[in-house]
Write a protein that holds these residues in place. Sequence first.
Motif, PDB file in Angstrom:
ATOM      1  N   PRO A  30       0.822  -1.221   0.000  1.00 53.65           N
ATOM      2  CA  PRO A  30       0.000   0.000   0.000  1.00 53.65           C
ATOM      3  C   PRO A  30       0.852   1.266   0.000  1.00 53.65           C
ATOM      4  O   PRO A  30       1.902   1.334   0.624  1.00 53.65           O
ATOM      5  CB  PRO A  30      -0.820  -0.127   1.285  1.00 53.65           C
ATOM      6  CG  PRO A  30      -0.033  -1.036   2.168  1.00 53.65           C
ATOM      7  CD  PRO A  30       0.691  -1.977   1.262  1.00 53.65           C
ATOM      8  N   GLU A  50       0.902   5.121   1.198  1.00 53.73           N
ATOM      9  CA  GLU A  50       0.240   5.923   2.223  1.00 53.73           C
ATOM     10  C   GLU A  50       0.555   7.405   2.042  1.00 53.73           C
ATOM     11  O   GLU A  50       1.664   7.770   1.673  1.00 53.73           O
ATOM     12  CB  GLU A  50       0.662   5.459   3.615  1.00 53.73           C
ATOM     13  CG  GLU A  50       0.289   4.005   3.889  1.00 53.73           C
ATOM     14  CD  GLU A  50       0.448   3.637   5.350  1.00 53.73           C
ATOM     15  OE1 GLU A  50       0.501   4.547   6.190  1.00 53.73           O
ATOM     16  OE2 GLU A  50       0.525   2.430   5.648  1.00 53.73           O
ATOM     17  N   LYS A  51      -0.474   8.225   2.315  1.00 53.52           N
ATOM     18  CA  LYS A  51      -0.315   9.674   2.180  1.00 53.52           C
ATOM     19  C   LYS A  51      -1.013  10.354   3.354  1.00 53.52           C
ATOM     20  O   LYS A  51      -2.187  10.083   3.638  1.00 53.52           O
ATOM     21  CB  LYS A  51      -0.906  10.164   0.860  1.00 53.52           C
ATOM     22  CG  LYS A  51      -0.676  11.656   0.590  1.00 53.52           C
ATOM     23  CD  LYS A  51      -1.215  12.042  -0.759  1.00 53.52           C
ATOM     24  CE  LYS A  51      -0.923  13.506  -1.087  1.00 53.52           C
ATOM     25  NZ  LYS A  51       0.528  13.777  -1.188  1.00 53.52           N
ATOM     26  N   ASN A  52      -0.284  11.228   4.053  1.00 54.52           N
ATOM     27  CA  ASN A  52      -0.841  11.989   5.167  1.00 54.52           C
ATOM     28  C   ASN A  52      -1.348  13.342   4.680  1.00 54.52           C
ATOM     29  O   ASN A  52      -0.631  14.057   3.984  1.00 54.52           O
ATOM     30  CB  ASN A  52       0.204  12.193   6.263  1.00 54.52           C
ATOM     31  CG  ASN A  52       0.613  10.884   6.910  1.00 54.52           C
ATOM     32  OD1 ASN A  52      -0.209   9.977   7.084  1.00 54.52           O
ATOM     33  ND2 ASN A  52       1.871  10.769   7.280  1.00 54.52           N
ATOM     34  N   SER A  87      -8.863   7.425   8.049  1.00 52.55           N
ATOM     35  CA  SER A  87      -8.148   6.784   6.936  1.00 52.55           C
ATOM     36  C   SER A  87      -9.129   6.350   5.857  1.00 52.55           C
ATOM     37  O   SER A  87     -10.104   5.654   6.139  1.00 52.55           O
ATOM     38  CB  SER A  87      -7.352   5.576   7.441  1.00 52.55           C
ATOM     39  OG  SER A  87      -6.376   5.990   8.379  1.00 52.55           O
ATOM     40  N   SER A  97      -9.229   4.449   2.049  1.00 55.70           N
ATOM     41  CA  SER A  97      -8.401   3.573   1.215  1.00 55.70           C
ATOM     42  C   SER A  97      -9.095   3.284  -0.105  1.00 55.70           C
ATOM     43  O   SER A  97     -10.325   3.188  -0.175  1.00 55.70           O
ATOM     44  CB  SER A  97      -8.116   2.258   1.930  1.00 55.70           C
ATOM     45  OG  SER A  97      -9.316   1.540   2.165  1.00 55.70           O
ATOM     46  N   ALA A 114      -3.991   2.227  -1.972  1.00 56.49           N
ATOM     47  CA  ALA A 114      -3.494   3.505  -1.448  1.00 56.49           C
ATOM     48  C   ALA A 114      -4.338   3.883  -0.239  1.00 56.49           C
ATOM     49  O   ALA A 114      -5.544   3.612  -0.197  1.00 56.49           O
ATOM     50  CB  ALA A 114      -3.560   4.598  -2.501  1.00 56.49           C
ATOM     51  N   VAL A 115      -3.699   4.496   0.746  1.00 57.20           N
ATOM     52  CA  VAL A 115      -4.381   4.902   1.975  1.00 57.20           C
ATOM     53  C   VAL A 115      -4.114   6.393   2.218  1.00 57.20           C
ATOM     54  O   VAL A 115      -2.950   6.818   2.247  1.00 57.20           O
ATOM     55  CB  VAL A 115      -3.924   4.075   3.195  1.00 57.20           C
ATOM     56  CG1 VAL A 115      -4.689   4.505   4.434  1.00 57.20           C
ATOM     57  CG2 VAL A 115      -4.102   2.582   2.939  1.00 57.20           C
ATOM     58  N   HIS A 146      -4.564   9.403   4.920  1.00 52.25           N
ATOM     59  CA  HIS A 146      -4.805   9.656   6.337  1.00 52.25           C
ATOM     60  C   HIS A 146      -5.152  11.132   6.519  1.00 52.25           C
ATOM     61  O   HIS A 146      -4.278  12.000   6.409  1.00 52.25           O
ATOM     62  CB  HIS A 146      -3.582   9.299   7.179  1.00 52.25           C
ATOM     63  CG  HIS A 146      -3.154   7.870   7.053  1.00 52.25           C
ATOM     64  ND1 HIS A 146      -3.852   6.828   7.631  1.00 52.25           N
ATOM     65  CD2 HIS A 146      -2.101   7.297   6.401  1.00 52.25           C
ATOM     66  CE1 HIS A 146      -3.250   5.686   7.355  1.00 52.25           C
ATOM     67  NE2 HIS A 146      -2.190   5.943   6.610  1.00 52.25           N
TER      68      HIS A 146
END
Length: 369
Positions: free
Chosen positions: A120, A122-124, A184, A186, A197-198, A200
Amino acid sequence: MPGFSGERFVRLLLLSLCLPGGSPADLPMTTQDASQTQGNLLTQMPTGLNESSPEPMMTTRVVNRQTRESVSDHSPVGHSVSTPGPDLTTQDFKQAVEEKASNFTDLVYEVLLSGVSGTPVEKNITLDSPAKVELSCSLANKYPHLKIVQVAWKKGNETIKHINKTENSWSIQLTVTDENELGSYSCTLKGEEEFKAVFHLQVPKIEGKEKPIISYEGDTVVMICKSSNYTPITWTWYLTNGSEQIAINDSLLSDKYVIDRVPANTTHLKILKLTKKDDGAYWCEAVFKLGKSKGKLKLKVLTFLVPLKPFLAILAEVIILVAIVFLYEVYSKKKEKHAEYEKEFEQVEQLKSEESNGVESSSTRHRKV
């Protein structure tokens, strides 16, 4: 008058007496005037009700305006008749919501899925105020041969409806107005390979000092929390008492705590006259429009004996070493003295033996002679 009966005359007389400034002199009137008088009485009577409560008065005036437009000449006295109008409160609320939503910032975030399948991305995303957010997942151009069979957007276990921006791009549109809509999100693309992709969504993080702050009893310490690039609505400091967090009120304890909130994205907590009781964990809380964020700091208060402990340990080692050297010297001297005494004793014994041998030899010579 023609068509003017005694009963109607009595009724008009009573009406004229009830009206302000009414008098018997006002008796000559037509049937049309009587009907208008009834209508005026109907519209004027509510204005005198409950003058101490302004809100009902506003409602009454609205009803009266409608009543003036809809009351018939044949309406009975004492009953208000009104026609239903638009619900202004509901319309105003809808307009306020629409205007508020139109003032939100439009934000677009996209993740390009070009990595390893099954890993995955991840993007904050940091949000401090309500906003319209569009989240997109796009498949990289290096996968033109892949056929995506299933696309799923979720928040936790809840499936969210998505739209197709392009052939290889899928997105969802959110209106984030409170902290319940953070979290979150996704997107999962399933086909010959699977990509995920997730996103946050979170409020700004608070920057504090990771390492404990060390100070001594009687000193003053300053702890700092900061929110970079974002300005909180307000700051609050807490101290930990066991499992409970207690808010620090610097106005009540001005001789112990001083809180500085300038600049707005930074807060300082100054603790005066430190004692061992001030030792522990402290929290700074920043309040944003979308929620709260906390930072943790630790304070370690030492007594003045603590820095002396290493010195005392070294001093003890030195004393022990000196004592060992001294004892060794004493022992060595005693041993030398004992060796000298034994040597002298041996010499004396040797002299005695030599003297005895000399006497024996002289006596032998005398005998021989």
